[in-house]
Write an enzyme that holds these catalytic residues in place. Structure first.
Site, mmCIF file in Angstrom:
data_model
loop_
_atom_site.group_PDB
_atom_site.id
_atom_site.type_symbol
_atom_site.label_atom_id
_atom_site.label_comp_id
_atom_site.label_asym_id
_atom_site.label_seq_id
_atom_site.Cartn_x
_atom_site.Cartn_y
_atom_site.Cartn_z
ATOM 1 N N GLN B 237 0.849 -1.223 -0.040
ATOM 2 C CA GLN B 237 -0.086 0.028 0.022
ATOM 3 C C GLN B 237 0.804 1.285 -0.055
ATOM 4 O OE1 GLN B 237 -3.277 -1.922 3.014
ATOM 5 N NE2 GLN B 237 -3.662 -0.097 2.626
ATOM 6 N N ARG B 384 -9.560 -0.066 6.928
ATOM 7 C CA ARG B 384 -10.639 0.740 6.107
ATOM 8 C C ARG B 384 -10.783 2.000 7.111
ATOM 9 N NH1 ARG B 384 -14.274 -0.910 1.675
ATOM 10 N NH2 ARG B 384 -14.825 1.083 0.704
ATOM 11 N N CYS B 385 -9.844 2.456 7.882
ATOM 12 C CA CYS B 385 -10.105 3.951 8.769
ATOM 13 C C CYS B 385 -8.822 4.449 8.758
ATOM 14 C CB CYS B 385 -10.839 3.616 9.921
ATOM 15 S SG CYS B 385 -9.467 2.844 11.250
ATOM 16 N N GLU B 760 -13.004 5.480 3.791
ATOM 17 C CA GLU B 760 -13.505 4.661 5.080
ATOM 18 C C GLU B 760 -14.433 5.209 5.849
ATOM 19 O OE1 GLU B 760 -8.641 4.015 4.955
ATOM 20 O OE2 GLU B 760 -9.339 5.878 6.101
#
Ligand SMILES: Cc1cc2nc3c(=O)[nH]c(=O)nc-3n(C[C@H](O)[C@H](O)[C@H](O)COP(=O)(O)OP(=O)(O)OC[C@H]3O[C@@H](n4cnc5c(N)ncnc54)[C@H](O)[C@@H]3O)c2cc1C
Lengths: 287, 806
Positions: B237, B384-385, B760
């Protein structure tokens, strides 16, 4: 998630399959849809050197409805069970149960023979077969014999089938006309085995229950076919009191274990709820 | 129609710029199975690596015997810590200032830990080799409970740093203690709590779960002995950061390392960190001179690569009798597993947990977080935050509900009277953040109206009556959430990872014919960057998005950036894209003025062209300008048309949203059914509404999973109980409810295009919303808190505990 090496055999008839099986003893295993066996092999929980694929054996295929008996070849897939209209007319319980197994992808390849021979308490078909009073035909080097589904299961992954026998056909008596049926299953998600499941057949004559059969899935190390639960319904109007009595009798016979689906007290409670719903639905369909 | 006759609106529509629901350009390849993922990379002579992993959660490794493994046909090498030690690679630094064993160095600290790396000519031989390696273990006492880990006589997990007084983030008070992080004003908060009319107190646990991307982690390392260049393809990522870290760890010069992130099948934070598989593959490639591939399987991914959450949050919230919140206190015990491998900006060992005052105007607050070692897998990534923002949002949104119960108030009203007001922005929070913009009241009222909140409450009252009368066994719960996120890390002055400032970048080249290529420091894992960033450029410089290629993930070609996670791509790289585009536009303006023979100031930008002010029929389109940049000698202007921008954001962005869901609960079986879900998101300027909707759907579905069943559970012995997708809940379309999406638009005042990031939000806001709905159903029976996940048996247990089965 990679299995150890093995030899792959694909015999064209049952005799060849049996001879390979006899030759290699417990080093060999038959494979049907592979959807129970292959995961075990990938986890290296099952170690074997010879896989005998049954898919080319004609004898193991086909569904036949004749003379009050349904005969299903061991290699019939769950998808075929769902889509056979003759079978659905004769024994609608099988379609109802099959639709609750796994997911469509698994059902395209998973077979009834693999499901009942596997001996996994999580499999739905064994309970259904006990509920329906099915008989399994086993063929071995010494010939063919029949074992009732109700006598077949000994413990988790242990069955009456000898290691050199192949399950060839399943025979199921067609229930009397008007028999009510239901397969009720609680699961966490699509593709999951049962938290609790119950198969019920009920025949009602003149407002009272003349005959009943009740089997439960994944609540003990074998399916539980409960005569006591059925007896609690027979002779009653299948009212709330009778249902409660049947539930109490069935819960007495199950021995669920705690796992990710929940603790024992939860499973026992849910088993009762699910069975109650199955009885209600089966009774509502009887007529 | 041509350039002359089209209206500006028609010309703008042709660009498919910002605001257009342009179809995702990525999907052409993904839907045809033509993606190119790490496992699709096959090189001549490539070898495969596979790990021997520990079956124990805590044990001494007393011997590793590779003799049998080396006899397996195809097995070439078995690498252990002893082999890595001379290279200094048996341990590696983590992103959190700790270090982590690459291969077991004398002991193991969690089940699934990497013990030895088997290298073979194919995947099957490697797996057989793994099976044949014999490892002797001596079991040690296991600690899976972070509170027990801090007891005086708890076993020492990290013997390598035993008896230290100082950790990477300040003093430590126990061998299993990693850090204490404090924010806010402790004395003032405690004073408020002591004198408050009402104090509600609760322990809010956000359980351990896992991002579980569909594609697991993996890499291919290829050391070219002739050129001395290492190429590393991987599921990264943050490819640029990986290159820098790889260079620092291995000593290979950074220009001799090329890191490539190909297509990535979801990341969700799981692919931010550096894993032993990467290090071992690189070493194996250097040693063998051949490319080496390592791709973990699903069970390895769930068991050993980065988990998320596992925060025990003890909260106290103070309020006046009529519900005005006066203070917030939170003490968190954070279970980090065997190594501190969280992926947070360096100065934030508990991420942005200090956003836990949420959407509310809370005058004083105090937060302390204790990081703790246990015998579990390392991680603690932002699933996802933005860093720990989901934990913070869950905490405050539960505390609001708990306070509403204590006050006997409607939780929607309690929120409304405590929201930060629109005219308070920029708002300085008690825990140190400056919220850029927001209009919470407008969003909230819109949401309540959209779902007919009063009607739902009336229905709920009726349902309760029916339940009590024995007419139904189903309860109805209404879940409310108003969340505020903090995303877009972040300003270099306070955000870095391993010393690398968290800016991001974009380079744009306009080709002579007016098409373009843009390269960014980020990397899409499904977010649709190639679609949306082209739209930003399209609007900014007036070339059609369809004519703009986007590239990311190759460190040899893309400008340096910190990657994609924490909803930072749009806030940071999106800003860089706009700024680079504006540089190009500025040059284009000069070219246009030259071509039109007027002064620079006498032309103005008009959608896809520069026109003479007051004479719109005299113009040069961007296509014409692009060509001129390459074929005209313009005095004082260099040929070519390209620009690069490195963007250091002045602040974070603060997306927010109002979510409301309705759940029906079967109290007898514990089954739940999400009847409706309404999600209003305000992410500032909306670049592509369709992509936003897709992101919201996906994030809500992950939130559903987390709230209703997804967990990484351990037994007392430290065995992972949820190591396959049979037990680890990954919803399919079958379990996924229908979502209704909506929005308000409050642009970020400091972002060049006003965008805030949205990927997110649905996970952050969705989890408390689902959870609050379950809680709300049981509120009339006295429930204040029950921990997630709300799977069947836990919901059943709640009902049972409240006497609903009697
Ligand atoms: C994700 C998933 C979810 C599932 N969910 C369910 C579920 O909800 N309910 C359920 O019932 N099942 C479920 N299953 C199991 C699935 O139905 C299997 O397909 C079935 O249990 C086995 O059938 P098979 O044809 O795949 O058998 P195989 O996997 O090929 O074989 C299973 C075992 O039976 C033996 N065997 C197979 N055929 C014969 C034969 N003719 N004679 C003797 N021995 C034989 C094999 O040697 C093996 O030991 C699930 C499977 C998966 C992967």
């Amino acid at each position: 998630m990679i299995p150890a090496g093995f030899e792959y055999h694909r015999p064209g008839d049952i005799e060849s399959a049996l001879s390979i099986l006899t030759q290699h003893g417990d080093e060999a295993r038959v494979i049907a849809g592979g959807h129970s066996l292959i995961p075990m092999m990938k986890l290296r929980l099952t170690d074997l050197s010879h896989l005998i694929d049954l898919q080319d054996i004609e004898l193991l295929k086909g569904i036949e409805v004749a003379g009050g008996t349904v005969t299903i070849g061991a290699m019939v897939t769950q998808h075929q069970l769902i889509n056979d209209q003759g079978l659905a007319d004769a024994i609608p319980l099988i379609r109802e149960g099959s639709l609750q197994i796994a997911d469509p992808q698994v059902r395209y390849v998973g077979t009834i023979g693999g499901n009942v021979a596997n001996g996994d308490p999580g499999n739905d078909m064994p309970g259904l077969m006990q509920c329906l009073g099915a008989t399994y035909e086993l063929q071995g080097p010494g010939g063919t014999r029949e074992v009732a589904a109700r006598d077949f299961y000994e413990a988790a992954y242990f069955t009456e089938r000898a290691e050199d026998e192949i399950l060839t056909r399943i025979r199921i008596p067609v229930p009397a006309a008007g028999t009510g049926y239901a397969y009720e299953k609680q699961k966490r998600k699509i593709g999951d085995y049962a938290t609790a499941a119950a198969g019920v057949l009920i025949r009602i004559e003149g407002g009272t229950c003349a005959d009943a059969s009740i089997a439960m899935t994944n609540l003990s190390d074998t399916p539980v076919w409960s005569v006591a639960a059925a007896n609690a319904l027979i002779g009653t109007a299948v009212d709330a009191t009778a249902r409660q009595a049947a539930i109490a009798a069935a819960i007495d016979e199950i021995e669920p274990v705690a796992d990710n689906r929940g603790p024992v007290e939860f499973k026992k409670h849910v088993a009762g709820v699910i069975l109650g719903r199955a009885i209600e639905r089966a009774a509502s369909r009887a007529g | 129609m041509n350039d002359q006759t089209m209206t500006p609106e028609q010309r703008a529509a042709n660009l498919k710029g910002m605001g257009s629901s342009r179809k995702r350009v990525e999907d052409v390849r993904f839907t045809q199975g033509k993606g190119n993922y790490v496992d699709d990379i096959n090189l001549d002579g490539m070898l495969f690596g596979d790990f021997v992993r520990s079956p124990y959660a805590h044990a001494r490794v007393t011997g590793i015997d590779a003799e049998e493994a080396l006899k397996v046909p195809g097995v070439l090498a078995v690498i252990t810590a002893k082999d890595l030690e001379p290279l200094g690679l048996h341990w590696m630094p983590t992103l959190a200032g700790d270090k982590q064993m690459v291969l077991a160095d004398g002991k193991v600290l969690f089940q699934g830990q990497e013990v030895a790396f088997v290298v073979a000519t194919d995947r099957y031989a490697a797996a057989d080799g793994v099976e044949a390696v014999e490892v002797d273990y001596e079991e040690l006492p296991v600690v899976v409970d972070p509170f027990k880990a801090l007891e005086p006589d708890a076993p020492v997990l990290r013997e390598d740093i035993r008896d230290r007084a100082e950790g990477a983030h300040g003093p430590v008070r126990h061998n299993n203690h990693i850090f204490t992080w404090e924010q806010g004003d402790k004395a003032a908060t405690e004073a408020v709590l002591a004198e408050a009319d009402i104090v509600a107190e609760e322990m809010v646990y956000y359980h351990r779960t896992h991002p579980c991307p569909l594609e697991t982690c993996g890499c291919v390392a290829s050391m070219d002995k002739v050129t001395g260049k290492l190429t590393l393809w991987g599921t990264f990522q943050a490819p640029h950061a990986v290159r820098t870290v790889a260079s620092l760890i291995s000593g290979i010069a950074e220009h001799n390392i090329r890191v490539i992130s190909p297509d990535i099948g979801g990341g969700f934070g799981n692919k931010v960190g550096v894993y032993p598989g990467y290090v071992c593959s690189i070493v194996a490639s250097i040693v063998t001179g051949k490319p080496v591939k390592w791709v973990e399987d699903r069970m390895e991914n769930l068991m050993a690569t980065a988990f998320a959450r596992d925060y025990w949050m003890q909260g106290k919230i103070a309020a006046t009798k009529d519900g005005k919140i006066t203070g917030l206190w939170c003490h968190t015990t954070a279970d980090h597993g065997g190594f501190d491998a969280c992926a947070d900006p360096t100065k934030f060992p508990a991420g942005f947990m200090n956003i836990c005052t949420g959407s509310y105007d809370i005058p004083v607050a105090y937060l302390a977080v204790d990081g703790v070692y246990t015998n579990k897998a390392p991680g603690g990534v932002a699933y996802r935050c933005s860093f720990r923002v989901t934990e913070a949002a869950y905490f405050i949104e539960r505390m609001i509900e708990v306070l509403a119960i204590k006050l006997g108030m409607d939780a929607a009203e309690l929120r409304r009277i405590n929201f930060i007001k629109a005219d308070q922005f920029p708002y300085q929070s008690a825990l140190g953040w400056e919220y850029d913009s927001g209009d919470y009241h407008t969003a909230w009222d819109k949401a309540l109206k959209a779902v007919d909140y009063d009607g739902l409450r009336a229905e709920q009252v009726q349902r309760l009556e029916d339940f009590r009368a024995g007419k139904t066994r189903k309860l109805m719960g209404i879940g409310l959430t108003h969340f505020t996120e903090i995303v877009g890390a972040g300003p270099v002055k306070n955000c870095d990872i391993l010393g690398l400032g968290m800016f991001d970048s974009c380079e744009i080249r306009i080709h002579p014919t007016g098409s373009a290529i843009a390269r960014l420091g980020t990397i899409s894992q499904g977010q649709g960057h190639a679609t949306t960033f082209a739209q930003i450029i399209a609007s900014e410089i007036g070339l059609p998005a369809d004519d703009i290629t986007l590239e990311e993930g190759d460190t040899d070609t893309a400008p340096y950036g910190l990657g994609t996670y924490g909803s930072r791509s749009t806030p940071v790289a999106g800003a860089a894209t706009a700024m680079a585009a504006r540089k190009i536009r500025a040059k284009a303006q000069m070219i246009a003025a030259y071509l039109l023979e007027v002064h620079d100031d006498d032309v103005e930008f008009d959608v896809d062209r520069f026109a003479v002010k007051g004479a719109p029929e005299r113009f040069k389109t961007m296509k014409e300008i692009a060509f001129a940049a390459y074929n005209q000698a313009i005095p004082g202007i260099e040929p070519g048309l390209e620009a690069v921008s490195y963007y250091d954001p002045p602040n974070m962005t603060y997306p927010f949203g109002a979510y409301i869901c309705v759940v029906d609960i079967d109290v007898d079986t514990g089954e739940t059914e999400i009847r409706s879900f309404y999600a209003l998101d305000d992410c500032g300027t909306r670049i592509n509404p369709m992509i936003i909707e897709g992101q919201v759907h996906g994030g809500l579905t992950e939130a559903l999973a987390i709230a209703m069943g997804q967990e990484i559970a351990y037994d007392e012995m430290g065995n992972v109980k949820t190591g396959t997708l049979m037990d680890f809940f990954l919803p399919t379309s079958w379990e996924t409810p229908h979502y209704t999406t909506d929005h308000t638009t409050t642009p970020s005042p400091h972002h060049p295009i006003g965008a805030k990031g949205v990927g997110e939000s649905p996970n952050v806001g969705g989890v408390p919303c689902f959870s609050n709905a379950v809680h709300d159903a049981f509120r009339p029976f006295g429930l204040t808190q029950s921990h997630m996940p709300h799977d069947h048996w836990r919901v059943w247990k709640t009902a049972n505990r409240l006497g609903l089965h009697n």
